[in-house]
Enzyme design. Structure first.
Site, PDB file in Angstrom:
ATOM      1  CG  ASN A 106      76.069   7.892  43.624  1.00 47.99           C
ATOM      2  OD1 ASN A 106      76.489   8.836  42.964  1.00 47.99           O
ATOM      3  ND2 ASN A 106      76.869   6.974  44.168  1.00 47.99           N
ATOM      4  CD  GLN A 172      76.300  -0.343  47.119  1.00 50.33           C
ATOM      5  OE1 GLN A 172      77.154   0.337  47.679  1.00 50.33           O
ATOM      6  NE2 GLN A 172      75.149  -0.659  47.665  1.00 50.33           N
ATOM      7  CG  ASP A 174      79.292   6.305  42.113  1.00 48.91           C
ATOM      8  OD1 ASP A 174      79.114   5.317  42.871  1.00 48.91           O
ATOM      9  OD2 ASP A 174      79.522   7.459  42.515  1.00 48.91           O
ATOM     10  NE  ARG A 202      66.753   7.717  52.512  1.00 47.20           N
ATOM     11  CZ  ARG A 202      67.887   7.031  52.440  1.00 47.20           C
ATOM     12  NH1 ARG A 202      68.163   6.311  51.379  1.00 47.20           N
ATOM     13  NH2 ARG A 202      68.718   7.058  53.436  1.00 47.20           N
ATOM     14  CG  ASP A 204      70.851   5.832  49.299  1.00 56.38           C
ATOM     15  OD1 ASP A 204      70.692   5.975  50.518  1.00 56.38           O
ATOM     16  OD2 ASP A 204      71.851   5.278  48.790  1.00 56.38           O
ATOM     17  CE1 TYR A 208      79.302  11.501  48.881  1.00 52.63           C
ATOM     18  CE2 TYR A 208      77.142  10.455  49.045  1.00 52.63           C
ATOM     19  CZ  TYR A 208      78.250  11.027  49.648  1.00 52.63           C
ATOM     20  OH  TYR A 208      78.325  11.105  51.014  1.00 52.63           O
ATOM     21  CG  LEU A 209      73.428  12.567  41.731  1.00 56.92           C
ATOM     22  CD1 LEU A 209      72.194  13.177  41.064  1.00 56.92           C
ATOM     23  CD2 LEU A 209      73.238  11.075  41.930  1.00 56.92           C
ATOM     24  CD  GLU A 211      81.294  10.919  39.554  1.00 55.46           C
ATOM     25  OE1 GLU A 211      81.139  11.048  38.323  1.00 55.46           O
ATOM     26  OE2 GLU A 211      80.412  10.423  40.296  1.00 55.46           O
ATOM     27  CD  GLU A 247      71.621   8.708  52.695  1.00 57.61           C
ATOM     28  OE1 GLU A 247      72.003   8.565  51.525  1.00 57.61           O
ATOM     29  OE2 GLU A 247      71.992   7.981  53.610  1.00 57.61           O
TER      30      GLU A 247
END
Lengths: 561, 416
Positions: A106, A172, A174, A202, A204, A208-209, A211, A247
């Site tokens: 993300n 962080q 996006d 895995r 993370d 939310y990739l 919008e 996740e």
């Protein structure tokens, strides 16, 4: 050990979640590394797990414990080099262990060269790698996840003079998945590690990739389309045995789409179940656990839930109601420091007041409910936590190998350790460590090994259906697991007092249940209710086989001699 | 008469013997809670004695492991001269009765032998109290070769369907045959007849511990090693009705194979000689096999074998020699049409298990039970290879297996 190379190996696997920095320090600098982890692979193999899950291992400023990646193609210098990683991976494979690694899709660290280039303005080649906006008013319906530290999902970057989007910490940013170049770049990252033999990722924070205005910017169809595209490429290029674990900390009906039609993620964490296991235990009532299964949507046959009791994050309570959450805080986190965000930052043993019986009971449920269990490093020996270390560091302290200096984790000066070892009298390394538990048959470590070994004897655990028996005594949780003609019966006493239970097992009349952990055969099931009594937090794993099964299955048992 | 007897008879047995006339034929029936079937067996014994041995003095010996269901009282119904003896049995075997049905069977045989010698019997025949398919002819076929001088040990060969007795046919018989240098069809059969000459010799020999299950096998091995005349007698089908015998496959496999392995550990001199392909002479015509054969589920056996590969690999890896393990791993068990388990590999695998047992590489019970899926794999291969063929082809396949065990014996001796 040679294992059949089934493409869906993850359905039978038990995962072991480990921080490179926390497991073993091979070079004596106070931080665990791949050389140290490689040294300790025998331990992992003997524990009886199948696949290691490595937390972020990439170069990072470590402002979010490595989930802020600054270079997708490297290994954090404290952990070693890509060559060290390769040696580790090969050594794990040689032992029949598989390895998956965390990958943050993300966002990146604000130190990542892509972001640094992106900041320089719209003319940069990386200008559209991130989500930029002249205002902080877009996507107002998206919630703020880290409510304790962040006020908004937008932060102004003075260099570019624009706001950038971040669902997590402001350091962080996006990635902008609407940009095909970003999607290509991320696939190249995955190929780089899969080419080295990594068994999967895995992934993370996948919801939310993408919008979109007017949405909460979670679980959008556009996000699923991108994930399916990634899966298709990986299956095509790597033959289908590499696993993708999502996740997605969401309600079950929102997690379900991440499996697609078996064409998106192979696995996803079962977030809603986990707090209810604690709730059921604390309320001494099986209903919170049975109820959540009625809400659990069926998933495609090739897919699997990932089950866990604890992980590197706080025990997340997003997936419980406010009322349940209040009870959980009351029951498990009486000191204020123990709460974090919407969760509880504790390890398994201290969460359960270091009560061996409850620790074993929850592990029993972890290993027998439908899904692939994930064990958090150190929980198999009952390690403690240190809530004074801030953020989630309290559950990320060095593995406790022995009562030697630094718990046998490192030869460095104790002050040089990345985090101090747990040293309190109850959970400290002098009391709780691998070396002490290894030779002691009744230690938690050896009980865990025994449970894991029993789990390996049947593929029903990973692949079977579940059916709750709902006895009148709701303090007892009882369920059947079935696969083809194999049936297991799990009975667990959630109460701290001994409990009797009557089970309706008429369908199995004539069967003498065999207890799987001790091998004892119990009295045969009759036409009436089947009575069992269970000690405090006691449990049974039974194998139910019709006496006829012994004759019918092979056709040679009648007179083999 | 009792000179050389290793174990003295209990005083209550001595008292019973004081009042008994000498007997030529002693028929021993070891019992343990066999009330449901003992009357039928005793009636067959009586009928057999009357029909085939009229005028021959006979005695019935009932050794009992501590029955609580009235078994010993029913033995008395036979109206034959009778000696009763109770023998000790390991508590574990009383709770979980071994495959042969008699807790402490070694002690039982030893008692029968002492009593038979005391009475001057020329033949001792041991029968099973729960073998309900017995008929009067069994006695004749087992005892006659001993009474008409020539045989010292007579073992039964029961009529069986080709897929009955796969553990015997594919494992125990080839293994025991290669060890003793003599092909025996059913080395684990519970019935047998012995001559006075053999009884005298056995009385002086070092018996296995009485609580274990290798006594019969030791007895056979000793007779072969010392050149006693060993024969086989063809009998009808063997059918048992028992509430006590272990009947689950893993337990039977572990107990029978464990008995061979224990014997190998304790009596190397009985088996280290080179193998020879010596058939055992047999008495009587072969009876037709019993009715309907069981429906054999090959696919299920193959699945059990594959599951063994994945679940028990860690054990097999320690037990099997690396080449053997590699060869087992490369068997194509996924496709019944192509699955083939070579005899030579099979013999090596069984020998590796014997060696692993000898050197204690894994806890004995785990080692023996882990053998089951391997045996199921081999059995599946046997069924696949023979199900579309005639009985002679099935016999030939078993002969080839036996030959492979004989050929591979140097491998066993080397690794031991």
């Amino acid at each position: 050990m040679a294992r059949p190379a089934a493409l869906d190996w993850y359905k039978d696997a038990v995962f072991y979640e480990v921080h490179v920095k926390a497991f073993m320090d091979g070079n004596g600098d106070g931080v665990g590394d791949f050389a140290g982890l490689t040294e300790r692979l025998d331990y992992v193999q003997e524990l009886g797990v199948d696949c290691l899950w490595i937390l972020p291992m990439y170069p990072s400023p470590l402002r979010d414990d490595g989930y802020d990646i600054a270079d997708f193609y490297g290994i954090h210098p404290s952990y070693g080099t890509v060559q060290d990683f390769q040696k580790f991976l090969d050594a794990a494979h040689a032992r029949g262990l598989r390895v998956i690694a965390d990958l943050v899709m993300n966002h990146t660290s604000d130190q990542h060269p892509w972001f640094q280039a992106s900041r320089s303005g719209p003319s940069s080649g990386y200008a559209d790698y991130y989500v930029w906006s002249p205002t902080d008013h877009r996507f107002p319906d998206a919630r703020v996840i880290f409510v304790d530290t962040e006020k908004s999902n937008w932060t102004l970057d003075p260099a570019r003079g624009a706001y950038y989007w971040h669902r997590f910490f402001s350091h962080q940013p996006d990635l902008n998945y609407d940009n095909p170049a970003v999607r290509r770049a991320m696939l190249d990252v995955m190929r780089f590690w899969l080419d080295r033999g990594l068994d999967g990722f895995r992934c993370d924070a996948v919801p939310y990739l993408v919008e979109r205005e007017g949405t909460n910017c979670e679980n959008l169809p556009e996000t699923h389309a991108i994930l399916k595209e990634f899966r298709a490429v990986i299956d095509r290029e790597y033959g289908g045995a590499r696993v993708l674990l999502a996740e997605a900390n969401q309600w079950p009906e929102d997690v379900r789409p991440y499996f697609g039609d078996g064409d998106e993620f192979h696995m996803a964490f079962n977030f809603p179940l986990m707090p209810r296991l604690y709730l059921g235990l604390r309320l001494e009532d099986s209903r919170p656990i049975t109820d959540i299964f009625t809400q659990m949507p069926p998933i495609p046959p090739a897919c699997q839930w990932g089950l866990f009791l604890r992980n590197h994050d706080e025990l997340t309570l997003e997936m419980v109601t406010n009322e349940e959450r209040a009870f959980m805080y009351y029951a498990y986190a009486r000191e204020r420091d123990m709460k974090l965000n919407l969760g509880i930052r504790r390890r398994l043993a201290p969460l359960l007041d270091n009560d061996r019986r409850r620790v074993e009971l929850l592990n029993c449920l972890l290993l027998t409910l439908p899904g692939s269990p994930i064990i958090y490093y150190g929980d198999e020996i009952g390690m403690g936590d240190n809530v004074l270390l801030g953020d989630r560091n309290g559950v990320r302290t060095p593995m406790q190998w022995s009562r030697d200096r630094n718990a046998g984790f490192s030869k460095a000066d104790p002050d040089a350790l990345y985090l101090p070892v747990i040293a309190d009298p109850v959970y400290g390394y002098e009391a709780v460590n691998v070396a002490a538990q290894m030779p002691q048959p009744s230690s938690l470590l050896n009980v865990m090994r025994q449970l894991l070994a029993a789990r390996r004897t049947s593929s029903v655990f990973g692949r079977g259906t579940i059916e709750f028996l709902r006895p009148r005594n709701s303090r007892v949780l009882a369920y059947l697991r079935r696969l083809e003609d194999e049936t297991l019966l799990i009975v667990a006493n959630l109460s701290a007092a001994p409990q009797p239970v009557e089970l309706d097992l008429v369908a199995f009349a004539g069967v003498a249940p065999t207890e799987m952990l001790g091998g004892t055969t119990f009295p045969p099931i009759g036409r009436g209710p089947y009575f069992l009594s269970l000690g405090p937090h006691g449990f049974y794993w039974f194998r139910l086989e019709h006496p006829g099964d012994g004759d019918r299955p092979y056709g040679i048992e009648g007179t083999p001699i | 008469m009792t000179a050389g007897l290793a174990v003295a008879l209990p005083p209550d047995v001595e008292r019973q013997l004081e009042n008994l006339a000498p007997a030529e034929v002693a028929v021993s029936v070891p019992t343990y809670n066999n009330a449901a079937t003992i009357s039928k067996v005793v009636a067959a014994i009586r009928a057999g004695l009357e029909k085939y041995f009229e005028g021959v003095p006979a005695v019935l010996i009932n050794t009992d492991a501590g029955s609580s269901d009235g078994t010993t009282e029913r033995v008395g119904e036979a109206a034959l001269p009778l000696v009763r003896a109770i023998h000790p049995a390991p508590p574990g075997q009383l709770a979980a009765v071994p495959f042969h049905g008699i807790p402490g069977r070694g002690a039982s045989i030893q008692l029968s032998l002492g009593i038979a010698r005391h009475l001057g019997a020329r033949a001792l025949v041991v029968l099973e109290a729960d073998a309900v398919s017995i008929d009067d002819e069994w006695l004749e076929r087992l005892v006659r070769p001993v009474l008409e001088p020539g045989a010292d040990l007579v073992l039964p060969v029961h009529a069986r369907h080709r897929y009955d007795g796969t553990m015997t046919n594919l494992v125990l018989a080839p293994l025991v045959g290669a060890l003793f240098g003599r092909r025996l069809h059913q080395p684990f059969a519970g019935a047998r007849a012995m001559s006075a000459r053999l009884l005298d010799r056995l009385a002086e020999a070092p018996w296995p511990p009485p609580g274990r299950s290798e006594t019969d096998l030791w007895l056979t091995g000793t007779a072969i090693a010392e050149d006693f005349a060993v024969r086989e007698a063809r009998l009808g089908p063997w059918r048992v009705e028992s509430n006590t015998r272990a009947t689950d496959l893993p337990t039977m496999v572990a107990q029978t194979l464990g008995a061979v392995f224990s014997l190998m550990d304790g009596y190397e001199e009985l088996w280290r000689r080179p193998a020879a392909d010596v058939p055992t002479p047999s008495e009587g015509a072969a009876a037709p096999p019993p009715g309907d054969p069981a429906r054999v589920d090959v696919e299920r056996m193959l699945r059990a074998f594959q599951r063994g590969l994945s679940d028990l690999g860690t054990i097999w890896e320690q037990v099997l020699a690396p080449e053997t393990w590699g060869d087992v791993l490369s068997l194509e068990s996924g496709d019944p049409a192509r699955f083939h388990f070579p005899d030579e590999l099979w013999a090596r695998a069984v020998y590796d298990f014997a060696v692993g047992h000898h050197h204690h590489v894994v806890y004995h019970d785990h080692l023996l039970r882990s053998f089951v899926p391997l045996y199921l794999g081999r059995t599946a291969a046997f069924v696949l290879a023979t199900r579309a063929r005639d009985a002679a082809a099935a016999e030939a396949a078993l002969d080839a297996t036996a030959a492979a065990f004989e050929e591979q014996k140097p491998y066993l001796v080397d690794r031991w």
